[in-house]
Design a protein around this motif. Structure first.
Motif: not given
Length: 230
Positions: A105-116
């Protein structure tokens, strides 16, 4: 290393993944000729060798080495599984697993925020030890879901993404992946790699990952394990 570069450079892909996977598990690594190996001290107590699209001569050499011990495993990354299944039979090896895939995966497409977590009964616990980043979702003292990730250069290698049966179908696999990804962005990662089981492939595809190769596990024994979990 960008996803496009990794796909074109299969040898580089394999070396990066083995380094990250071994890093996640604390395995000692070496080489067998040009092929990376890892010593699975916690399971088989034997070396496992990894090869991507080996030539017939290279396969014959690796098969002979693998056949010296029933606990040894030859893992082949390929887009032509039929070829290596036939070669395995010619050299006395058995296919012990053929359902896994390598995904990217291209990590730029992944959510960079801490999930809740929306479920008040669940808690996220993250920590780092010896360069390995861990994420766990707990329900009281019970680990409901977990995973780990190790960074190699600009690549994040994810491993052991597990949701316990009693907690499945609640989105915890996706949550763990986001929690792990959030821990890697400080390293400037560009690419994610992992080995996926059949069930995992559905989850990762939903998260934007792509399959780049099939994974065959071969040994002189008839017993095999799922490397993505074991």
């Amino acid at each position: 290393m960008s996803p496009e570069t990794i796909v074109e450079d299969i040898t580089g892909l394999l070396e990066v993944w083995v380094a990250g996977w071994a890093g996640c598990r604390g395995y000692r690594t070496s080489t067998e000729g040009r092929f990376p190996t890892a010593f699975r001290a916690d399971t088989s107590g034997e070396w496992e060798v990894f090869a991507s699209e080996p030539t017939d001569a290279e396969f014959a050499f690796l098969a002979a080495r693998t056949a010296q011990s029933p606990a040894r495993v030859l893992t082949v990354l390929t887009n032509n599984p039929a070829r290596y299944t036939a070669l395995a039979a010619q050299h006395g090896l058995n296919v012990t697993s053929n359902s896994q895939t390598m995904m990217i995966v291209d990590m730029e497409t992944q959510d960079a925020e801490d999930p809740w977590l929306s479920d008040e009964d669940l808690r996220l616990h993250t920590f780092e030890e010896d360069g390995v980043h861990y994420a766990e979702v707990r329900s009281g003292d019970t680990v409901a879901a977990s995973g780990r990730v190790f960074v190699v250069g600009d690549t994040a290698v994810f491993d052991k993404i597990i949701t316990q049966p009693a907690f499945q179908r609640r989105g915890l696999g996706s949550f763990i992946m986001r929690a792990l990804a959030a821990q890697t962005f400080g390293y400037g990662v560009q690419t994610g790699l992992l080995l996926a089981s059949t069930d995992g492939q559905k989850l990762y595809s939903h998260l934007g990952w792509s399959t780049i190769a099939r994974v065959l596990m071969l040994s002189a024994s008839h017993e095999g394990e799922d490397l993505s979990l074991s």
